[in-house]
Every structure is written in C-alpha cells, then in structure tokens.
Design a protein around this motif. Structure first.
Motif, PDB file in Angstrom:
ATOM      1  N   TRP A 277       0.843  -1.213   0.000  1.00 18.73           N
ATOM      2  CA  TRP A 277       0.000   0.000   0.000  1.00 18.73           C
ATOM      3  C   TRP A 277       0.874   1.258   0.000  1.00 18.73           C
ATOM      4  O   TRP A 277       0.625   2.204  -0.755  1.00 18.73           O
ATOM      5  CB  TRP A 277      -0.912  -0.008   1.232  1.00 18.73           C
ATOM      6  CG  TRP A 277      -1.917   1.106   1.237  1.00 18.73           C
ATOM      7  CD1 TRP A 277      -3.196   1.058   0.761  1.00 18.73           C
ATOM      8  CD2 TRP A 277      -1.736   2.434   1.750  1.00 18.73           C
ATOM      9  NE1 TRP A 277      -3.816   2.266   0.932  1.00 18.73           N
ATOM     10  CE2 TRP A 277      -2.946   3.135   1.543  1.00 18.73           C
ATOM     11  CE3 TRP A 277      -0.675   3.104   2.355  1.00 18.73           C
ATOM     12  CZ2 TRP A 277      -3.119   4.469   1.930  1.00 18.73           C
ATOM     13  CZ3 TRP A 277      -0.840   4.439   2.728  1.00 18.73           C
ATOM     14  CH2 TRP A 277      -2.045   5.101   2.516  1.00 18.73           C
TER      15      TRP A 277
ATOM     16  N   ASN B 114       0.969   4.369  -2.596  1.00 22.44           N
ATOM     17  CA  ASN B 114       0.452   5.681  -2.151  1.00 22.44           C
ATOM     18  C   ASN B 114       1.599   6.569  -1.691  1.00 22.44           C
ATOM     19  O   ASN B 114       1.763   6.829  -0.491  1.00 22.44           O
ATOM     20  CB  ASN B 114      -0.572   5.479  -1.028  1.00 22.44           C
ATOM     21  CG  ASN B 114      -1.823   4.771  -1.502  1.00 22.44           C
ATOM     22  OD1 ASN B 114      -2.791   5.400  -1.918  1.00 22.44           O
ATOM     23  ND2 ASN B 114      -1.783   3.444  -1.476  1.00 22.44           N
TER      24      ASN B 114
ATOM     25  N   ASP C  63       1.994   9.599  -1.776  1.00 21.18           N
ATOM     26  CA  ASP C  63       1.652  10.870  -1.113  1.00 21.18           C
ATOM     27  C   ASP C  63       1.206  10.646   0.339  1.00 21.18           C
ATOM     28  O   ASP C  63       0.790  11.585   1.021  1.00 21.18           O
ATOM     29  CB  ASP C  63       0.598  11.652  -1.911  1.00 21.18           C
ATOM     30  CG  ASP C  63      -0.535  10.760  -2.404  1.00 21.18           C
ATOM     31  OD1 ASP C  63      -0.494   9.555  -2.092  1.00 21.18           O
ATOM     32  OD2 ASP C  63      -1.436  11.259  -3.096  1.00 21.18           O
ATOM     33  N   PHE C  64       1.285   9.391   0.815  1.00 23.10           N
ATOM     34  CA  PHE C  64       1.055   9.103   2.237  1.00 23.10           C
ATOM     35  C   PHE C  64       2.234   8.316   2.794  1.00 23.10           C
ATOM     36  O   PHE C  64       2.097   7.150   3.179  1.00 23.10           O
ATOM     37  CB  PHE C  64      -0.246   8.306   2.428  1.00 23.10           C
ATOM     38  CG  PHE C  64      -1.476   9.078   2.055  1.00 23.10           C
ATOM     39  CD1 PHE C  64      -2.036   9.982   2.954  1.00 23.10           C
ATOM     40  CD2 PHE C  64      -2.071   8.929   0.814  1.00 23.10           C
ATOM     41  CE1 PHE C  64      -3.166  10.706   2.620  1.00 23.10           C
ATOM     42  CE2 PHE C  64      -3.205   9.651   0.469  1.00 23.10           C
ATOM     43  CZ  PHE C  64      -3.753  10.540   1.375  1.00 23.10           C
TER      44      PHE C  64
ATOM     45  N   SER D 175      -6.434   1.292   9.759  1.00 23.34           N
ATOM     46  CA  SER D 175      -7.014   2.398   8.980  1.00 23.34           C
ATOM     47  C   SER D 175      -5.984   3.464   8.622  1.00 23.34           C
ATOM     48  O   SER D 175      -6.254   4.344   7.803  1.00 23.34           O
ATOM     49  CB  SER D 175      -8.157   3.046   9.771  1.00 23.34           C
ATOM     50  OG  SER D 175      -9.190   2.118  10.008  1.00 23.34           O
ATOM     51  N   HIS D 176      -4.814   3.413   9.259  1.00 20.85           N
ATOM     52  CA  HIS D 176      -3.752   4.396   8.977  1.00 20.85           C
ATOM     53  C   HIS D 176      -2.439   3.684   8.646  1.00 20.85           C
ATOM     54  O   HIS D 176      -1.459   3.793   9.397  1.00 20.85           O
ATOM     55  CB  HIS D 176      -3.572   5.334  10.174  1.00 20.85           C
ATOM     56  CG  HIS D 176      -4.738   6.235  10.411  1.00 20.85           C
ATOM     57  ND1 HIS D 176      -4.974   7.360   9.655  1.00 20.85           N
ATOM     58  CD2 HIS D 176      -5.756   6.157  11.298  1.00 20.85           C
ATOM     59  CE1 HIS D 176      -6.081   7.957  10.082  1.00 20.85           C
ATOM     60  NE2 HIS D 176      -6.578   7.239  11.077  1.00 20.85           N
ATOM     61  N   PRO D 177      -2.417   3.017   7.485  1.00 17.70           N
ATOM     62  CA  PRO D 177      -1.187   2.309   7.107  1.00 17.70           C
ATOM     63  C   PRO D 177       0.008   3.248   6.955  1.00 17.70           C
ATOM     64  O   PRO D 177       1.156   2.807   7.069  1.00 17.70           O
ATOM     65  CB  PRO D 177      -1.558   1.668   5.771  1.00 17.70           C
ATOM     66  CG  PRO D 177      -2.714   2.465   5.254  1.00 17.70           C
ATOM     67  CD  PRO D 177      -3.463   2.894   6.482  1.00 17.70           C
ATOM     68  N   GLU D 178      -0.275   4.547   6.750  1.00 15.26           N
ATOM     69  CA  GLU D 178       0.818   5.517   6.574  1.00 15.26           C
ATOM     70  C   GLU D 178       1.520   5.808   7.898  1.00 15.26           C
ATOM     71  O   GLU D 178       2.630   6.345   7.911  1.00 15.26           O
ATOM     72  CB  GLU D 178       0.276   6.817   5.960  1.00 15.26           C
ATOM     73  CG  GLU D 178      -0.456   7.742   6.920  1.00 15.26           C
ATOM     74  CD  GLU D 178      -1.900   7.341   7.190  1.00 15.26           C
ATOM     75  OE1 GLU D 178      -2.322   6.250   6.739  1.00 15.26           O
ATOM     76  OE2 GLU D 178      -2.604   8.116   7.883  1.00 15.26           O
TER      77      GLU D 178
END
Lengths: 453, 453
Positions: free
Chosen positions: B134, B138, B140-141, B216-219
């Motif tokens: 992921w 992504n 940008d995260f 919910s916040h893999p970043e």
C-alpha cells in the motif's frame, strides 16, 4: 446528587414553615387554654411531646433538603457529597485567581485615557520584507508545504472552568471536532487558554492573539480564527485558497447587507482568515482601538449602535467594529474577500434540524446549505451564561452537529452514531481481512487531495 | 451559585430545627401557664405574634437554603438556578443514553462464553506485506516524513460528560497540552470519544482502538497511546526513535521489577508505542482475551492477583495482563523495549512538587527526573470518581503540571504563568519591532530539530 438534595429541599420548604410548625404550635397552645387547671401537667407533657415530634419532622425535612434522601439510605452519597463540596472549593480557589484587585495584576494594568488611542503593541512597518527574508533563511519552515499554503487554525476558551458545568464538555467536543478536521487536512492548531491582553478581554481577545501568532509563526501563511462554539460539519470540504490569492482577509458575509443596509450582522467574525502580512497587522491596528474594556468600549458601542442597522445598545464588539471600519474606510475592502458561496460561518438555527435531510440527499464536500462547512452556535454560550437561546435547544443542537460531523470521521473506521443525538456508535461494516480496501475507499484525505488540486 | 445555596442551607439547618423552632414553641406555652386567667387574651395574641415571627424566621432560613441568599437580592440567581436545573436535566438525558438495556444495543451484544476466547476482529496474517504494498502505491502518504517516522498519538475520554463537573475542564487542559506538544513535533492526534467495543470497556478500550487505527492508517509507522490523565511536561524532548529500530513496542518500566519481582507495576500502560506491523497485531490478539467485561475479566483478575506481586484483588486490567503475558511468554520480549532512561511515563506524586526546583536547576529537553517528559496522574481519575488520592491534591497537581508545560509553550510568545497554580499569565519580554529574533531564539522546533537528527 447535589441537585437531588436541592429539589428535595425545595419540596420540603413549601410544606415546612407554613403548615407544620405554626399550626402545630398554635394547636398545642389552644388546647391549653381550653384545658382546666387540674390536668395542666398532662397537657404540658402532651404539648412537649407534640413539640418533640414536630422538631423531629422539621429535622428530617431539612436534613433531606441538605444532603438528599439517598444519603439517608447509603454512605456512598455522603462521599459524593464530600467530593462535590471539595471540588467546588477548589473550583472557587481557581476562579478566585481571577480577582481583579490582585496587586500583581495591577502592575501591568495600563490606565485607559479616552484621548490616547489603544495600541496592540510596538508598531511594525516592514513585516513583509522581514518575513520573506526569514523564510528564505529557514528553508525547513516553509510557508508552502506540498503546494499548499500553511494554515494555522486558532481557537480557545477561558483559562478557568466554565460557569456552567456542561460547558467544558462541549468545549472538549468542539476541539475534538477541530482536531479531526485539521488532521485530515494537514492544518496546525493553536488552542489558547490565556488572556494575552487584559484590555481586550472577551470577544476582542482574538485580535492581540492573532497578531502575536503572526509575529511568532512567520512560517504560517494564513491564520484562521474559529470560535469555540463553531463546529466543522463538512469534514471533506477544503477552503479554496487559490481563489484568495489577491486577498488578505476572508470572511463570511453579504456585500448588500454590508454596504447598502449597513447591517450589524453583514459579516461574522466567528470564523475568518488573515494572511500573515503587513496589511493584516495594519488592519488589526485599525480594528483594535474600540476594544479596550471600560469607558472606551462603552462609548464606542454607542457609535456602533447609532451607525449599524439592527444593532442593540451594548458595548463595542469586534464584529460591529470591523463592519463599521470597512464601511467607513472602504479602501480596506480591496483586500477583503466577503465569502458566501459556502458556509465559512453557518448560522446553526437554520441548519441543525436539516442534517437528516442532507444525509439523505447530499454528501460531504459541498460546504454550502446542502452540507454546511461550519455550523456556528451564535448566541449559545455553552461556557458562559445562556442568553439568547434555551439551554436545551443549544445543547441538543450542538450534540447533533458534533455527531453529524463525527459520523464522517468514523466512516473510515467502520462506525457511525446510532442517531445524531446519541454518543453511542454502531458498526456499519463487518471486520474484514483486507482493511486497506476500506482505506482507499473511505479515507477522506484521498477525496480531499482531489478537491485541493 | 447552586452550591452557595447548598452550603448556606447546611448552616441554616444546623441552627433551625434544634434551637429556634422548639424553644420558641415551648417558651410561648410556658408563658401561658404562668399567666393568670384575666390576661389570657393578651397572652394568646402575644403568643400568636411570637409564632408568626417564628414562622417568618423558619421561612427565611429555609428559603435561604433553597435558592441561596443572593436570590433574595437579585433575580439573576433565580435565572442561574433555572439554568442549573435545566442543564442537569439535559445532562441526565445524555447520560441516560448509556442505558444498558437499550434494545438496539443488545443487538450487537455478543454473549460471552468462558470457553471460547475473545477476538479483536478478523484474523489478519499478512499485514506487513499488505502495508508495504500500500505504501509503495500511495507515495503521497509516506510513513517517513522529512526523515522522521510518522507518529499518531492516540488518546481519548468517555462519550458523555464526566461524573465530576471539573473533570471535563481537565480533559480540555490535557488535550490542549497534547495539541501543543504534537504541533511542535509534527505528530498527528486522534482523540477518541467512542466505545468501539462494548466488551473491552474502561482501561481495555485502548486495545481495539489501537488495532483499528493501525489498519485504517497504514501511513502511520508508530501508534502512541497516551492516557487522558498524562501530560507532556517536557515540550522540547523527543522520543529517540532511532534507538528502537529493532523493536516494535516501547513502554516505560523496569526489567528487574518485571522478571525478578513480577511486580504488577513493573510496566505502565499509560503511555507506550506500538509499531504498525504484524507483530503488534499479534501481540494485541494475545493481550485481549483477559479483557471482556463480566465473568471473563473477573476470573482473569484472580489469575493476575495470584501471579503478580503487590496486585490487589480486582478484575483484570490491561497493565497487569500485559505484564503477565510478557513474563509467561518471554519470546515477546525480543521486540519490546522496556524504557526507563527518560519518563515516557512519569509517576506524578514524585514530580509535581519538584517543578520549581527543576526550573531553577535544569532546562527542558532532558526528559528524565531532572525535567520529566511525561507526568502521569495515576490514580487521579479527574473524569470519574476520586479513589486513590484526595481531590484537592490531584487537581492542584494537575494544574501545576499543565502550567509548568504551558510556560514552555508561552515562552515563544513572550509570556509565562504568574505561578504554577495560576491560570493567569504575565509578560516576560517587552514588545519588540524585531519579533523574528525571538522566533529564532525561542521557537522550540529549532532545538527540537537539533535533537531529532
């Protein structure tokens, strides 16, 4: 518990002095008059017994009033009672700190002369140069991050506990709501609980605070003031900053109300943005002089009431002063953007009852009457005394607004509130072994990124 | 105000039934006995007058108790009185929402069977792969921003108002304190006010919450749990993440207490970090089964008390459960860093009285006993009922800790609190025309950047 005792006491009082005591007393004396000399002793004893019973009654009634009925049955309530009393003592102590005739306080209490105009601080005239120089020297504190201007959201509440117990709970929900919006949109928050300037107390306090934050945060491009009684109700919508590239102040309002009607509600200072620049410092300097509490603010209030349509007679407030400044010195308007294409400020009364309808017909991200960006509880002072609206309506409306917004945040986590008035939540999705699909689908920041570009 | 009336009433009650009423009554009857038959009429009248006066007295005393003295002079207090009563009705309404036999609630109330072990949710086994995939998709995260691992600070409080009025005020000060630290150090905040899992209520609620946030916040690289009763008291100190590159959990504690003494306070779960990875999800799964309220938690409590030194007999708590898990299944320790070189958690009682000494001798940034990173008010439940410590000591100590930390934030703006117990602030620098010099000198982030690299 304290309040139970309270109301119980009220009930007690209504029956206590008027009926029991006097009738009891007079009846006993009357019986003595009728009685013959022989059985006076018996009557005396009888009379004393009656009085004793009466005393017992009175004692019970008053005790019941003092510490509540429950406490007669359990010690638990007596403990609570002690806690309540101790807490109130401490509350009083902390509040007593506000004592105006504290000698230390008077040291830096400047005496106000109606003739000399008040100043927010040392006059700064070269801020734009100084700031851009600083930015060039501090590359690791850029005013633009990932192509987005750096925004600092500023809000706050009094240093001491609210007069009304539940006020602090709604201040807490209000800042939680702002934390959520600002996390999602990469906005920094300053929550102020201090009085920076004693002269500019109350609604005027935001002026010295905004100025101070501009000067202490040169990396910030926009300072966004938001009242503690304003909630974000569209967690997706983003302020279209590109639209304001030629402006230094953005405030919700209506030009017609402002210039044609000179209405005192033409603009709302519950939520507005200032660019961090010399122009803003100058506007603050021109805005502030009506603010100093006491005679200055009182006199200014008369001028504002005389010149602004619909304004009741009261001391000068920051909103009326800004409106008055802009309609009397219109050159300022060149850099002021009066926004009403979305609800930078949205008056709650017309919105809170329509949330269900909005959820049915529309979706977050619109920011206007279809899905208001901000719902502002004008006239509902949750932390102070309730003036303009009934408490119940204010509190339940704030609860609805908070949950309406919170549902948009909880969606990512797979929950929503049982109802807009319920603090309780329920699942809207089953647990999955592929949670990242939900992140891609429900993380607002993906859509937010879309709108921001 | 309600409480003023309250205490006034108490004073009233102590003098009212025991002295005034009975003596008054008996005195009047005694006078009748002494009096001759002729002037009985006069005595009767005299007596009635006395009773009337007595009634008046009683009425005043009780009235004073009911609505407070002030209200006899102003209507204002009567209004407040009405507000207080209305507010309490609403408070009660909101609280009533917690009603356990709410039918809707029982729909997703899973019945607990002592035999089947509780699960936090669908078993996830390939999180590390899924997450890194992921992250690569992504860009940008990113989980690393400007060379710093992304941290999400998680804290929260109950959905409904505190039982104790002043509790919400300290929850507000507590989150303001965290907002300040996290703004200065670029940490995101999630403030939770919802019960995600009814089974894991109370101190267990952090487990499902942390799991949910990881998914919910893999970043986010690190999830940092912090209790609402823990305050940052060193605004400069930063967690030395590089030190933990080979670990997945960081928690304050003492290995000797943990493994040799098996003490139930060997670790403190008031402030700890979890790396967002499969290992953490697995640990949470192993940690949770003692949590479900009711029989499971009760039974587990007995096991913990039997095995942990100094643990009183009560239901299973998350801290004891973690300690028990780590000493019984030591393989987990490979990835747990037990930290005590600074106060990731600092027990308040030993610290709050030394703040003045610290300000005299040391400076922020040390994080240890010289200048504690975190001051944790263990046993002071500001939002609940006060158990372990006297209210006054807890509240004044929290006020001191808040102001001690706030002084470090206010320094940039040129202010400090008048004293550690005072919400009021005073200037420490005069206004200057060159404010950026102060930014360079006093903005913590400059020093913070130093320490973080």
């Amino acid at each position: 518990m304290g309040q139970d005792g309270f109301t119980a006491q009220k009930r007690g009082s209504s029956t206590l002095p008027t009926s029991t005591a006097p009738n009891g007393g007079s009846r006993s004396s009357r019986s003595l008059l009728r009685g013959g000399g022989g059985n006076r002793q018996i009557h005396k004893t009888l009379n004393n017994i009656k009085i004793t019973i009466l005393c017992g009654l009175v004692t019970i009634l008053v005790l019941r009033g003092t510490i509540g009925f429950g406490s007669l049955s359990s010690d638990n309530d007596l403990e609570n009672q002690a806690i309540i009393e101790e807490t109130n003592r401490i509350l009083a102590e902390i509040r007593s700190d506000k004592d105006p005739d504290d000698p230390e306080e008077n040291l830096d209490q400047t005496t106000i002369n109606l003739n000399d105009t008040y100043s927010l601080g040392a006059k700064i005239s070269n801020w734009d140069e100084e700031r851009s120089l600083w930015l060039s020297r501090n590359q690791d504190f850029p005013n633009i991050v990932n192509g987005k201007a750096r925004i600092l959201l500023v809000t706050g509440s009094p240093p001491s506990p609210c007069d009304n117990a539940i006020g602090d709970h709604y201040l807490l929900k209000s800042i939680k709501n702002k934390i959520d919006y600002c996390r999602i949109h990469g906005i920094e928050i300053v929550y102020n609980m201090a009085h920076l300037d004693k002269e500019l107390a109350g609604y005027w306090a935001k002026l010295p605070l905004i100025r101070r934050l501009m000067l202490s945060h040169p990396e910030v491009e926009w300072i966004w003031w938001m009242d503690s009684d304003a909630l974000f109700t569209d967690m997706v919508f983003e302020i279209p900053l590109s639209k304001y590239k030629d402006h230094n102040m953005v405030i919700h309002g209506y030009p017609d109300l402002l210039f044609n009607q000179k209405s005192w509600i033409a603009l709302n200072t519950g939520s507005f943005l200032f660019r961090n620049c010399q122009w803003s410092l100058d506007l603050l300097d021109e805005w502030a002089p009506m603010g100093p509490k006491g005679p200055v603010r009182e006199e200014a209030g008369k001028i504002l009431t005389a010149n602004l349509k619909g304004r009741p007679a009261f001391e000068a407030d920051d909103q009326s002063a800004l409106i008055y400044l802009l309609i009397t010195k219109t050159e300022w308007m060149k850099k002021v953007f009066v926004e009403n294409s979305y609800f930078l400020h949205g008056y709650w009364a017309g919105l809170v009852d329509r949330y269900e309808e909005m959820m049915e017909k529309y979706h977050p991200g619109l920011g206007d009457e279809r899905w208001p960006f901000v719902t502002h509880f004008v006239g509902c002072k949750p932390c102070g005394s309730y003036g303009d609206y009934p408490v119940q309506r204010c509190l339940s409306s704030m609860e609805r607004a908070f949950n309406f917004a919170d549902n948009q945040v909880l969606k990512l986590y797979g929950f929503r509130h049982r109802g807009l008035l319920s603090p309780k939540i329920k699942r809207i999705r089953n647990e999955t072994v592929t949670p990242l699909e939900n992140v891609d689908q429900f993380d607002i920041r993906h859509s937010a990124q879309g709108t921001s570009n």
